[in-house]
Write an enzyme that holds these catalytic residues in place. Sequence first.
Site, PDB file in Angstrom:
ATOM      1  N   GLU A   1       0.807  -1.225   0.000  1.00  0.00           N
ATOM      2  CA  GLU A   1       0.000   0.000   0.000  1.00  0.00           C
ATOM      3  C   GLU A   1       0.842   1.278   0.000  1.00  0.00           C
ATOM      4  OE1 GLU A   1      -2.448  -0.721   3.373  1.00  0.00           O
ATOM      5  OE2 GLU A   1      -0.963  -0.008   4.796  1.00  0.00           O
ATOM      6  N   SER A   2       2.142   1.170   0.227  1.00  0.00           N
ATOM      7  CA  SER A   2       3.008   2.349   0.138  1.00  0.00           C
ATOM      8  C   SER A   2       3.138   2.823  -1.308  1.00  0.00           C
ATOM      9  CB  SER A   2       4.390   2.021   0.697  1.00  0.00           C
ATOM     10  OG  SER A   2       4.945   0.933  -0.008  1.00  0.00           O
TER      11      SER A   2
END
Lengths: 284, 270
Positions: B60-61
Site C-alpha cells: 500500500e506504500s
Amino acid sequence: MAKITDLASAVGENLKSGDTVAFEGFTHLIPHAAAHEAVRQGTGDLTLVRMTPDVIYDQMIGMGLARKLVFSYAGNPGVGLLRRLRDALETGWPNRPEIVEHSHAAMANAYEAGAANLPFAVLRGYLGAGLAEVNPDIRSVVCPYSGERLATVPAIRPDITFIHAQKADRRGNVLIEGIIGIQKEAVLAAKRAVVTVEEIVDDLNSHPNACILPHWTIAAIAEVPGGAHPSYAHGYYGRDNASYLEWDRIAADRATFQDWMQTHVLNATPAVFEARVAALRSAA
Amino acid sequence: MTFTATTCAPGAFTADEMMTIAAARPLKSDDVCFVGIGAPSAACNVARLTHAPGITLIYESGTIGTKPDILPLSIGDGELCDTALTTVSVPEMFRYWLQGGWITVGFLGAAQLDPFGNINTTVVGDYANPKVRLPGGGGAPEIASASREIYITMKQSKRGFVKTIDFFTSFGHGEGGDHRQRLGMTTRGPSLLITDLAIWKPDPETKRFTVTSLHPGVTRDQMSDSVGWDIPYAPDLEETPAPTREELEVLRDLKARTKAAQESSKDAAA
C-alpha cells in the site's frame, strides 16, 4: 518563495499552538527532525493529522502536545502497537486526545480533495465497515448519474504540513523520489508547508516526471541531513529497522520514555540526526 | 500418507512454516496481489520464489511489482521500492489500482476474526473506552471490499477466533448469505482462510467458514481448543500436503536473509 532558514526558525515561525498540523511521510521520508524541534519548542494543543502516526506522533502524544488525532493506521509497522498512544487512549496519560479515525483510502482522498480545493472527497469506501458508525465525518452521497451510494469525507486542510525530502535547490524547489506517499497532496492541501531536506544543491538534476514541489508552494526549507531518521531517505540512507524495534521497549514504560525524550530530544540539537545516519549512509 | 522424496517428514517443519507455505500455494503467477505486512507478506514472497514467479505484489506504500530479497519490516521499506516495477503515490494506489478493480487477491491478517471472515484490527472492548487500542484499519477496509477476493492468514487462538468481533474494521461476509451483495459489493470477499492448523473455506450458501483441510498431524481437539466457535468440517476433509523440501528451503532462506539484514541494521545503528 521558500525561505531557506534553520530548523528552529522554520518551526517557530510557522507552527503555532492550536494549529492543525500534518507531519507526513508514508514510512519513507518521515520528518522526525522537524517533529523533535516542535517538541523542543513545546508547541501544544495541536490537532495532529497523519495517515500513519508512528513514532513521532507517539512521542508528541506522550509529551502531551496533542488535543486531537486524525489518522488511519496507528501502529509501529511490523513491530506492533504505539504504546504512548495506547496509554493516552486507554488511561488518559498524559491526556486523552480526541480521535477521528479513517481508512487509508479515505485519508488519501481527503488530502487530495484538500489539494484540489474541494470541500469533500468521494470514494467507494467504508462498505460494511464499523468506522462509519463511530466517525460522524464519514457520510455519503448518492451518485446523480447512477444512483449508487458513495462514501464522503471532508477535505483535509492543515494549517501547516511538514515533510522531509531529498533535495532542494537554492531557489527552494523541492525534489522527492522513491516512495512518494502522500507528501505532495499534504503540502498542496495546507495553508503553509515546511520542508526539511537532506541537502541544498545548485541543480536538482531531476527528470521531467520527478515529483517536484515548486518553491512557491513552500513557506520554509531547512537543511537537516539525516532528518528522517529512523525512517529513511531513498538514495541517502536506509531505514533503521532496529530503532523501530527498540522504540517498542522505550515506549513501553512512562519513565523510560520520559528519560529518552529528555536525552534525545529536549537536550539535543537538529545536528544529531547526521551522526545517527552516518553508519546507515555508508551501508546504503 | 506416504512421503515422496521431496516432501518433508512430520516434525521437520513448524506449524508456522506450514501456515506460510499453505498460504503461498493458492497464489498464481497471473495474480495481482495487495499484500499485508507480516504473515501475508511471507506467503506472497514464498509464492513468488516458488511456483508463481510472475505474480505482481503490491504494497500500500505504492510499490507495484516489487520483488524484495528480504521480507520488509514495514509496508514501505526501501527494498520494496528498489525492486519494484514502479512506485506510485498513495492516492493513486487506492483510487486507481485498488478502487479501479485491478487487484485479484487482497491478502490480510487479523487480530480478531469471526466465523464469517469479518476482521477486527481496531479495538478490543468498546470503541470509546477500549480495553486494547489496536492500530486500526489502514488500507484494509477498502482492500476487503474492492479486491476481487480475499485470503486471510492468521494463527488460531481463542482470543483471535471469536464468535463476535468487537469492531467491524473490514467487512467479510457480514451475517453470511448474500449480505455482501445487499451492501452493494460485487467482489467475492473472503474465499480462503489459512491458519497454522488448517485450511478453511466459506460454505457456498451460508458463507460460514468450514474446515476443508487439516495440516499434517493436527487433531480435532487441537482445533476446538483454539477456536471460539463450533467448527464445521467439510464431508470430504483432506490433509494438507506437507511442505516440499523446495518450499521449506525457500522460506527458510528468506527468513534467514531477513534476520541477517535486521541484525546488520542493528549493528549499523549501534
